[in-house]
Enzyme design. Structure first.
Site, PDB file in Angstrom:
ATOM      1  CG  ASP A  62      -0.410   3.005  22.776  1.00  0.00           C
ATOM      2  OD1 ASP A  62      -1.420   2.496  22.625  1.00  0.00           O
ATOM      3  OD2 ASP A  62      -0.170   4.217  22.209  1.00  0.00           O
TER       4      ASP A  62
ATOM      5  CD  GLN B  14      -2.704   0.779  15.712  1.00  0.00           C
ATOM      6  OE1 GLN B  14      -3.173  -0.310  15.018  1.00  0.00           O
ATOM      7  NE2 GLN B  14      -3.057   1.925  15.276  1.00  0.00           N
TER       8      GLN B  14
ATOM      9  CE  LYS C  21      -6.282   3.662  16.965  1.00  0.00           C
ATOM     10  NZ  LYS C  21      -5.994   4.530  15.780  1.00  0.00           N
TER      11      LYS C  21
ATOM     12  CB  CYS D 290      -0.197  10.486  15.311  1.00  0.00           C
ATOM     13  SG  CYS D 290      -1.572  11.397  14.667  1.00  0.00           S
TER      14      CYS D 290
HETATM   15  N1  PLP Z   1      -1.399   4.847  20.243  1.00  0.00           N
HETATM   16  C1  PLP Z   1      -1.394   4.400  18.981  1.00  0.00           C
HETATM   17  C2  PLP Z   1      -0.175   3.042  18.920  1.00  0.00           C
HETATM   18  C3  PLP Z   1      -2.138   4.476  18.046  1.00  0.00           C
HETATM   19  O1  PLP Z   1      -2.160   3.939  16.837  1.00  0.00           O
HETATM   20  C4  PLP Z   1      -3.349   5.539  18.358  1.00  0.00           C
HETATM   21  C5  PLP Z   1      -3.958   5.973  17.014  1.00  0.00           C
HETATM   22  O2  PLP Z   1      -3.962   5.760  16.093  1.00  0.00           O
HETATM   23  C6  PLP Z   1      -3.447   5.829  19.505  1.00  0.00           C
HETATM   24  C7  PLP Z   1      -2.592   5.632  20.492  1.00  0.00           C
HETATM   25  C8  PLP Z   1      -4.540   6.950  19.790  1.00  0.00           C
HETATM   26  O3  PLP Z   1      -5.777   6.401  19.783  1.00  0.00           O
HETATM   27  P1  PLP Z   1      -7.236   7.138  19.850  1.00  0.00           P
HETATM   28  O4  PLP Z   1      -6.807   8.295  18.721  1.00  0.00           O
HETATM   29  O5  PLP Z   1      -8.092   6.231  19.483  1.00  0.00           O
HETATM   30  O6  PLP Z   1      -7.334   7.704  21.039  1.00  0.00           O
END
Ligand code: PLP
Length: 422
Positions: A216, A219, A242, A380
């Site tokens: 993932d 970030q 982001k 989250c």
């Molecule tokens: N993974 C990480 C580490 C995140 O910080 C985020 C969003 O804050 C996501 C996944 C999900 O991203 P998105 O909401 O743009 O799909």
């Protein structure tokens, strides 16, 4: 007249070289805004970044000069739009270090990219008795899809713990990893702690037991050079918004061999070679995974964002943000009653904290009065909050346009929190 933007030399992208935040700030119109009478200090970049003029203009140009659907028309505008869309994929593939362009699938964001892998790869490959290994610092979007997959397939979800400093306990990773592990899904950078995880090491160990690796990168991609082949991962996901690009567009990188063997995630137009009532033959990569009219505007905007990031230089961004984080860490330590959450060996983008005097929501409200935008809550990542024994944290998150003055404004506003609540 329609303009083909794909190879157009951008006038307003910065030249590569040492990062000059004062100059870069001028590229972001919103940073000139005032909030409640104060200059905006935007420190909520982990939630979403602001957009440079180059991205805003690219989107406006798409709609004013060559708006048309892609892959469907022989007419001029459709050809130009298709060229721009394909060029965006080429840029994304180069940005991530993919071997071929078709290893990059456009999605709605990191969340959809993970869901695509869980639905398609997961339902095809994961069997009862298998294990999915995640970590204790994942965003919900890298937890819940695997939980659902495990429930549906009879597989088991295993979790690598996090130590008091916010690092993964790698001895536990080794203990939990075994021949039943089908997939390791791990964040590159924690959105709640800022921890940078040792992905190369994790991927090598996972591959040694035959597990696939999903990273993932929501970030990490905005903050450091990313090369999926050097990382050694099988899947990599990130979100355009982001990375200084638009919302509603994200990337899934997958090794071609894996993507090729995976069934479609959604179906309909654009993802087929032929359809009869008896039988449908699916399209090749990448269209097999892009059913329906895609987010053309998003791809065009994201391509402009990638151009912008490349022009500034990811290496320069990483070095600059590292020194800004160091400055912020020591500045925050002098605020009475403030506790930093974790002290990871390697940090990027994010500093989270709590204060004795006030709940994170109260902190963020006082900061907002001063024009300082941070985030308060569980981000989250509720399991991280549980691990650190707090319901929520305050989080300052940084981007290439933040300065030491922004940090000073944050610290000054935090003193005000103490003045009000302590
Ligand atoms: N993974 C990480 C580490 C995140 O910080 C985020 C969003 O804050 C996501 C996944 C999900 O991203 P998105 O909401 O743009 O799909």
């Amino acid at each position: 007249m329609a303009v083909h933007v794909a190879n157009e030399k951008r006038r307003d992208t910065p030249a590569a070289g040492p990062l000059d935040p004062a100059r870069l700030r001028a590229d972001f119109p919103i940073l000139a805004a005032t909030v409640r009478g104060n200059p905006l200090v935007y420190l909520d970049n982990a939630a979403t970044t602001q957009k440079p003029r180059a991205v805003i203009d690219a989107i406006a140009r798409y709609y004013t000069e060559y708006n048309a659907n892609v892959h469907r028309g022989v007419h001029y505008l459709s050809q130009i739009a298709t060229q721009a869309y394909d060029e965006a994929r080429r840029k994304a593939a180069a940005f991530l270090g993919a071997t071929v362009d078709c290893e990059v699938i456009f999605t709605r964001g990191a969340t959809e990219s993970i869901n695509l892998v869980a639905h398609s790869y997961g339902r095809q490959r994961v069997l009862p008795g298998d294990e999915i290994l995640i970590t204790g610092m994942e965003h919900h979007s890298n937890i819940v899809p695997w939980q659902i997959l495990c429930k549906e397939t009879g597989a088991t979800l295993r979790v690598v713990p996090v130590d008091d400093d916010g690092n993964l306990v790698m001895e536990e990773f080794d203990r939990l990893l075994n021949e039943h592990t089908r997939l390791v899904a791990v964040t590159h950078v924690s959105n709640a702690l800022g921890t940078v995880n040792p992905i190369r090491d994790i991927a090598a160990r996972a591959h040694a037991v035959g597990a696939a690796v999903l990273v993932d990168g929501a970030q990490s991609a905005p903050h450091m050079p990313v090369n999926v082949r050097e990382l050694g991962c099988d899947f990599f996901v990130c979100s355009g918004h982001k990375m200084y690009g638009p919302t509603g567009i994200g990337l899934l990188y997958g090794r071609a061999e894996l993507l090729d063997a995976m069934p479609p995630y959604q179906s309909g137009g654009d993802m087929i070679l032929s359809v009869t009532f008896e039988k449908t033959i699916y399209g090749r990569l990448p269209s097999k995974f892009e059913a329906g009219t895609p987010h053309i505007e998003g791809a065009v905007g994201l391509a402009a964002a990638l151009d912008y990031l490349n022009a500034v230089g990811l290496g320069a961004i990483a070095a600059y943000e590292r020194s800004l984080l160091r400055y912020a860490e020591s500045a925050l330590r002098v605020v009475p009653g403030l506790r930093l959450m974790g002290a990871p060996r390697k940090r990027a983008g994010v500093i989270a904290f709590t204060m004795d005097a006030a709940h994170p929501h109260d902190i963020s409200q006082v900061l907002d009065e001063a024009g300082v935008a941070i985030r308060a809550g569980h981000h989250c990542a509720q399991p991280v909050m549980q691990r650190f024994g707090v319901p929520a944290s305050a989080r300052a998150s940084f981007a290439l346009y933040n300065t030491r003055e922004d940090v000073d404004a944050l610290v000054q506003a935090l003193h005000e929190v103490n003045r009000i609540f302590a």
